[in-house]
Design an enzyme around this catalytic site. Sequence first.
Site, PDB file in Angstrom:
ATOM      1  N   GLY A   1      -6.445  -4.333   0.034  1.00 25.10           N
ATOM      2  CA  GLY A   1      -6.481  -5.448  -1.077  1.00 25.10           C
ATOM      3  C   GLY A   1      -7.990  -6.060  -1.152  1.00 25.10           C
TER       4      GLY A   1
ATOM      5  N   SER B   1       3.103   4.805  -2.871  1.00 25.52           N
ATOM      6  CA  SER B   1       2.838   5.751  -1.591  1.00 25.52           C
ATOM      7  C   SER B   1       3.323   6.997  -1.754  1.00 25.52           C
ATOM      8  CB  SER B   1       3.447   4.871  -0.333  1.00 25.52           C
ATOM      9  OG  SER B   1       3.226   5.972   0.991  1.00 25.52           O
TER      10      SER B   1
ATOM     11  N   TYR C   1      10.771   0.676   3.200  1.00 26.36           N
ATOM     12  CA  TYR C   1       9.503   0.729   2.580  1.00 26.36           C
ATOM     13  C   TYR C   1       9.596   1.820   1.631  1.00 26.36           C
ATOM     14  CZ  TYR C   1       4.464   1.328   1.975  1.00 26.36           C
ATOM     15  OH  TYR C   1       3.080   1.904   1.720  1.00 26.36           O
TER      16      TYR C   1
END
Length: 321
Positions: free
Chosen positions: A55, A178, A204
Amino acid sequence: MSWMGFLCHPVWAVSTALLAVVVRLQRRGRWDPQASDVQLKGKTAIVTGANTGIGKFIALDFARRGARVILACRSEARGTGALQEIREKSGNSDVHLRLVDLSSLDSVREFAKRILEEEKALHILVNNAGVSGLPRQITEDGFDVCFATNHLGPFLLTNLLLDLMKRSSPARIVTVSSVNHKKGRVDFAHFHGENLTYYMDHVYNHTKLHNTICTNELARRLQGTGVTANSVHPGIVMTEVMRHYPLVIRCLFKLIGFFFFKSPEEGAVSPIYCAVAEETEGITGKYFDSDCSLALPAPLARDTALAVKDFEICERLTSKL
């Protein structure tokens, strides 16, 4: 020979080093952000999780291109450090910190309210922030904290800012997913922390699948508005996303990653490509791989009926009753 002795063996060390060089050359991808002359002066961009890792490098790239950049961070101390670093390295003083905790829907609403009050336009939104490996924890809203942070918080944020982005079109929404979404499952009880296995990246993976599914449905709903929405795999990157994993796993990850994984700067390339490249203008509802190429997402992410259901459920869960 012990495993440590094997790792220190000269032949293994040389072959590993050579392979690492090849991998590093290959992982650069086919698009170089430094060779791109796209300018963002007069444009406004928001990057979540911009205080560290991928980021921060995304935000730095936008700042170097002249954009007004808003760092959406949870930690004021770390966000302030990133703010100063990005301003210094880019020479752009139009970089600002706004605090938000994506695991809290109230915090997301307050953040969005401030953005709508202060900003006249929004051209780029990068949903980058994410966590992995957290133990079971239920938020005040009644959601699993990983699902709230990785999916429901960004989902709500995006929807709250949509009207502003439509008025600012052309605009782009980039969600950092992802390749692990292919290992995820869809079970709507997961949102509330039910039927989950809390081990390493299991939770996740499910959140990243929902990211991809809902981004595709969002793109369908935005057809004709001038706002595009795509999801992207940044690659296997040496970031802090694994900070909640067991120490042994983190050490092995760092050891292997030193040779073979991407740096955060390299991991930022594919999201930047989706956000600014001229050749991605108008492309929407797609999934990009870490080398900036279009790729097929998991079959579940291509199920349009499931996408409609998932999106509607997320709308209900994030609506203010």
